[in-house]
Design a protein around this motif. Structure first.
Motif, PDB file in Angstrom:
ATOM      1  N   VAL A 131       0.836  -1.204   0.000  1.00  0.00           N
ATOM      2  CA  VAL A 131       0.000   0.000   0.000  1.00  0.00           C
ATOM      3  C   VAL A 131       0.870   1.253   0.000  1.00  0.00           C
ATOM      4  O   VAL A 131       0.610   2.209  -0.744  1.00  0.00           O
ATOM      5  CB  VAL A 131      -0.944   0.008   1.222  1.00  0.00           C
ATOM      6  N   ALA A 132       1.911   1.256   0.821  1.00  0.00           N
ATOM      7  CA  ALA A 132       2.806   2.413   0.878  1.00  0.00           C
ATOM      8  C   ALA A 132       3.489   2.647  -0.464  1.00  0.00           C
ATOM      9  O   ALA A 132       3.612   3.796  -0.920  1.00  0.00           O
ATOM     10  CB  ALA A 132       3.855   2.216   1.975  1.00  0.00           C
ATOM     11  N   ARG A 133       3.941   1.580  -1.101  1.00  0.00           N
ATOM     12  CA  ARG A 133       4.594   1.715  -2.408  1.00  0.00           C
ATOM     13  C   ARG A 133       3.616   2.282  -3.443  1.00  0.00           C
ATOM     14  O   ARG A 133       3.977   3.161  -4.235  1.00  0.00           O
ATOM     15  CB  ARG A 133       5.121   0.359  -2.891  1.00  0.00           C
ATOM     16  N   SER A 134       2.400   1.790  -3.417  1.00  0.00           N
ATOM     17  CA  SER A 134       1.399   2.278  -4.368  1.00  0.00           C
ATOM     18  C   SER A 134       1.093   3.758  -4.150  1.00  0.00           C
ATOM     19  O   SER A 134       0.942   4.515  -5.107  1.00  0.00           O
ATOM     20  CB  SER A 134       0.111   1.448  -4.238  1.00  0.00           C
ATOM     21  N   ILE A 135       1.006   4.169  -2.897  1.00  0.00           N
ATOM     22  CA  ILE A 135       0.766   5.583  -2.598  1.00  0.00           C
ATOM     23  C   ILE A 135       1.911   6.434  -3.126  1.00  0.00           C
ATOM     24  O   ILE A 135       1.699   7.471  -3.754  1.00  0.00           O
ATOM     25  CB  ILE A 135       0.601   5.790  -1.078  1.00  0.00           C
ATOM     26  N   SER A 136       3.132   5.999  -2.887  1.00  0.00           N
ATOM     27  CA  SER A 136       4.300   6.799  -3.280  1.00  0.00           C
ATOM     28  C   SER A 136       4.413   6.960  -4.790  1.00  0.00           C
ATOM     29  O   SER A 136       4.949   7.968  -5.271  1.00  0.00           O
ATOM     30  CB  SER A 136       5.588   6.143  -2.743  1.00  0.00           C
ATOM     31  N   GLU A 137       3.898   5.996  -5.549  1.00  0.00           N
ATOM     32  CA  GLU A 137       4.038   6.035  -6.999  1.00  0.00           C
ATOM     33  C   GLU A 137       2.805   6.579  -7.704  1.00  0.00           C
ATOM     34  O   GLU A 137       2.813   6.721  -8.936  1.00  0.00           O
ATOM     35  CB  GLU A 137       4.339   4.622  -7.522  1.00  0.00           C
ATOM     36  N   ASP A 138       1.760   6.886  -6.960  1.00  0.00           N
ATOM     37  CA  ASP A 138       0.515   7.399  -7.548  1.00  0.00           C
ATOM     38  C   ASP A 138       0.500   8.923  -7.461  1.00  0.00           C
ATOM     39  O   ASP A 138       0.346   9.501  -6.389  1.00  0.00           O
ATOM     40  CB  ASP A 138      -0.691   6.808  -6.814  1.00  0.00           C
ATOM     41  N   ARG A 139       0.657   9.569  -8.593  1.00  0.00           N
ATOM     42  CA  ARG A 139       0.762  11.030  -8.613  1.00  0.00           C
ATOM     43  C   ARG A 139      -0.496  11.715  -8.080  1.00  0.00           C
ATOM     44  O   ARG A 139      -0.416  12.702  -7.347  1.00  0.00           O
ATOM     45  CB  ARG A 139       1.040  11.500 -10.044  1.00  0.00           C
ATOM     46  N   MET A 140      -1.668  11.161  -8.420  1.00  0.00           N
ATOM     47  CA  MET A 140      -2.917  11.813  -8.016  1.00  0.00           C
ATOM     48  C   MET A 140      -3.117  11.783  -6.511  1.00  0.00           C
ATOM     49  O   MET A 140      -3.479  12.788  -5.900  1.00  0.00           O
ATOM     50  CB  MET A 140      -4.099  11.167  -8.734  1.00  0.00           C
ATOM     51  N   ILE A 141      -2.896  10.631  -5.882  1.00  0.00           N
ATOM     52  CA  ILE A 141      -3.090  10.556  -4.437  1.00  0.00           C
ATOM     53  C   ILE A 141      -2.040  11.379  -3.710  1.00  0.00           C
ATOM     54  O   ILE A 141      -2.333  12.055  -2.714  1.00  0.00           O
ATOM     55  CB  ILE A 141      -3.088   9.086  -3.937  1.00  0.00           C
ATOM     56  N   MET A 142      -0.810  11.375  -4.206  1.00  0.00           N
ATOM     57  CA  MET A 142       0.232  12.172  -3.573  1.00  0.00           C
ATOM     58  C   MET A 142      -0.084  13.662  -3.667  1.00  0.00           C
ATOM     59  O   MET A 142       0.072  14.405  -2.689  1.00  0.00           O
ATOM     60  CB  MET A 142       1.588  11.879  -4.225  1.00  0.00           C
ATOM     61  N   CYS A 143      -0.522  14.114  -4.838  1.00  0.00           N
ATOM     62  CA  CYS A 143      -0.859  15.534  -4.996  1.00  0.00           C
ATOM     63  C   CYS A 143      -2.022  15.922  -4.102  1.00  0.00           C
ATOM     64  O   CYS A 143      -2.034  17.002  -3.504  1.00  0.00           O
ATOM     65  CB  CYS A 143      -1.193  15.835  -6.462  1.00  0.00           C
ATOM     66  N   SER A 193       9.018   6.530   5.791  1.00  0.00           N
ATOM     67  CA  SER A 193       9.803   5.700   6.705  1.00  0.00           C
ATOM     68  C   SER A 193      10.027   4.294   6.163  1.00  0.00           C
ATOM     69  O   SER A 193      10.970   3.613   6.556  1.00  0.00           O
ATOM     70  CB  SER A 193       9.111   5.605   8.071  1.00  0.00           C
ATOM     71  N   LEU A 194       9.164   3.862   5.240  1.00  0.00           N
ATOM     72  CA  LEU A 194       9.301   2.530   4.650  1.00  0.00           C
ATOM     73  C   LEU A 194      10.246   2.523   3.454  1.00  0.00           C
ATOM     74  O   LEU A 194      10.385   1.511   2.772  1.00  0.00           O
ATOM     75  CB  LEU A 194       7.922   2.002   4.238  1.00  0.00           C
ATOM     76  N   GLY A 195      10.885   3.672   3.184  1.00  0.00           N
ATOM     77  CA  GLY A 195      11.894   3.737   2.140  1.00  0.00           C
ATOM     78  C   GLY A 195      11.421   4.258   0.804  1.00  0.00           C
ATOM     79  O   GLY A 195      12.133   4.144  -0.199  1.00  0.00           O
ATOM     80  N   PHE A 196      10.235   4.875   0.770  1.00  0.00           N
ATOM     81  CA  PHE A 196       9.670   5.299  -0.503  1.00  0.00           C
ATOM     82  C   PHE A 196       9.704   6.817  -0.712  1.00  0.00           C
ATOM     83  O   PHE A 196       8.969   7.338  -1.557  1.00  0.00           O
ATOM     84  CB  PHE A 196       8.223   4.802  -0.624  1.00  0.00           C
ATOM     85  N   PHE A 197      10.559   7.510   0.038  1.00  0.00           N
ATOM     86  CA  PHE A 197      10.624   8.961  -0.156  1.00  0.00           C
ATOM     87  C   PHE A 197      11.028   9.341  -1.579  1.00  0.00           C
ATOM     88  O   PHE A 197      10.443  10.260  -2.153  1.00  0.00           O
ATOM     89  CB  PHE A 197      11.581   9.621   0.842  1.00  0.00           C
ATOM     90  N   PRO A 198      12.028   8.689  -2.194  1.00  0.00           N
ATOM     91  CA  PRO A 198      12.381   9.064  -3.573  1.00  0.00           C
ATOM     92  C   PRO A 198      11.192   8.995  -4.532  1.00  0.00           C
ATOM     93  O   PRO A 198      10.988   9.889  -5.355  1.00  0.00           O
ATOM     94  CB  PRO A 198      13.464   8.050  -3.946  1.00  0.00           C
ATOM     95  N   GLN A 199      10.379   7.927  -4.409  1.00  0.00           N
ATOM     96  CA  GLN A 199       9.206   7.803  -5.274  1.00  0.00           C
ATOM     97  C   GLN A 199       8.186   8.895  -4.978  1.00  0.00           C
ATOM     98  O   GLN A 199       7.553   9.440  -5.900  1.00  0.00           O
ATOM     99  CB  GLN A 199       8.559   6.428  -5.090  1.00  0.00           C
ATOM    100  N   MET A 200       8.001   9.223  -3.704  1.00  0.00           N
ATOM    101  CA  MET A 200       7.063  10.285  -3.328  1.00  0.00           C
ATOM    102  C   MET A 200       7.478  11.616  -3.937  1.00  0.00           C
ATOM    103  O   MET A 200       6.669  12.338  -4.521  1.00  0.00           O
ATOM    104  CB  MET A 200       7.009  10.406  -1.798  1.00  0.00           C
ATOM    105  N   TYR A 201       8.751  11.925  -3.798  1.00  0.00           N
ATOM    106  CA  TYR A 201       9.271  13.204  -4.283  1.00  0.00           C
ATOM    107  C   TYR A 201       9.145  13.292  -5.801  1.00  0.00           C
ATOM    108  O   TYR A 201       8.721  14.327  -6.346  1.00  0.00           O
ATOM    109  CB  TYR A 201      10.727  13.348  -3.850  1.00  0.00           C
TER     110      TYR A 201
END
Length: 395
Positions: A131-143, A193-201
């Protein structure tokens, strides 16, 4: 039984996504959805499977303009979405000005992740990492998360109300925060914290269309600045000994993902600093690059300083039971990037420039801008913490 047998979560999700729903009904539905997944891994797995992060197909394109309009008077919403999704629930609640509902929706998403994290039976459903990985890679949910972390009135003051005082106030997220701010911050910190900051950014960065129109590789967005402010605050809190045991997340920069994720995140941040450093020309303001949007230069400077301060804070201190990666991370980051040599060069350039401009003046009469002062402080801290207990960096 309400979720698995009756599919109650789907009805609640659709109700929350209705633009003309009663405000109290929407809030109660969001709270009930949050309670359904709290501490229950089975219901959390069903909700994570049945409720998409963002709309897909025709629904996605019809909902994009509404999700970014920030217009509370708009009563239009994507009515084509067959599958309920978190973006619609959050954006509709935000446009209605219902911050309690935004908070409850964010709490439901966060509780879904934490409930899955407690699952120890090895079920075949999605894990909290999935779930965390999917959130980090989904532009719409992140925005949507970063755009709704504060109320629309804070992000978009009424015409004629924009003054230096109001602008300074909008930068202080904590003073303007509410329950929605807190729950969205929990989500962002958890995913990071799960290591997905690069994808989020990167998800919050330039779009594919923007890259075709721009001659520059890096376009810093306001959403990235908001994300960095949120994670930087978590990094600062995690570094305070008095708050270590009370903190929801001990290490926001990949600590829950393991040593490799911690190193990957720090190296990524150092690479972003190097990239921005080449383009902002700190020592030659006359050659600043063209802005792709109004205020981009200010955003780039903000990102540059925030990342430096995050790294300086994160590298500070000794290893302990919560942080067993510091020495290795200091060495790996310095070896993989030029952040140490660049910081030394920048510090030397500033010192030489200040010495020349203040020639003949006493130490008490030293004149320097707030930007220079902030940069000198963070560079000294970063260099010192990179070299602390690290023989390779010292040499």
């Amino acid at each position: 039984r309400a979720v698995i047998g009756c599919g109650m979560h789907k009805s609640l999700s659709h109700l929350i996504s209705r633009a003309k729903a009663d405000e109290k009904c929407r809030t109660m539905a969001a709270r009930l959805l949050s309670n359904l997944v709290a501490t229950n891994a089975r219901t959390a797995a069903v909700v994570a499977t049945d409720v998409a992060l963002s709309p897909a197909g025709p629904a996605k394109f019809s909902g994009v303009l509404a999700s970014v309009a920030l217009d509370e008077s708009s009563d239009k919403i994507n009515s084509f979405a067959a599958q309920p999704n978190w973006v619609d629930m959050m954006s509709v609640s935000a446009r209605a000005g219902n911050r309690e509902s935004v908070a409850a929706v964010a709490a439901a998403l966060y509780n879904c992740m934490t409930a899955l994290e407690r699952e120890t039976n090895g079920s075949c459903g999605p894990t909290h990492v999935d779930v965390a990985r999917s959130i980090s890679e989904d532009r719409m949910i992140m925005c949507n998360l970063v755009r709704h972390i504060l109320h629309v009135s804070v992000l978009k003051p009424a015409e004629g109300e924009v003054t230096p005082e109001t602008r300074n106030k909008t930068e202080d997220n904590r003073s303007m925060g509410d329950d929605a701010t807190e729950w969205i911050s929990f989500i962002l910190e958890k995913v990071s914290s799960l290591g997905f900051f690069p994808q989020m950014y990167l998800s919050l960065g330039k779009s594919t269309e923007a890259s075709l129109e721009s001659t520059r590789e890096n376009i810093v967005t306001p959403e990235q600045v908001v994300l960095l402010h949120c994670i930087a605050s978590a990094v600062e809190n995690s570094a305070q000994p008095s708050k270590v045991h009370d903190s929801v997340i001990f290490d926001p920069l990949g600590g829950c993902g393991g040593k490799d994720d911690v190193i990957k995140t720090h190296v990524f941040l150092a690479q972003q600093v190097a990239s921005i450093r080449q383009e902002i020309h700190l020592h030659d303001n006359s050659s600043m690059p063209r802005e792709n949007y109004s205020g981009e230069t200010e955003c780039r400077l903000s990102v540059f300083f925030i990342i430096l301060e995050m790294l300086a804070t994160s590298f500070a201190g000794d290893d302990n039971k919560h942080h067993s990666w510091k020495n290795l991370c200091r060495s790996a980051t310095a070896q993989s990037t030029g952040i140490l040599s660049d910081s030394l060069m920048d510090l030397g350039t500033i010192v030489d420039r200040l010495a020349a401009s203040n020639h003949g003046s006493k130490a008490r009469e030293l004149r320097m801008t707030e930007e220079d002062q902030r940069l000198v402080i963070v560079l000294v801290q970063l260099i010192g913490n990179l070299c602390y207990n690290c023989r390779h960096n010292q040499e």
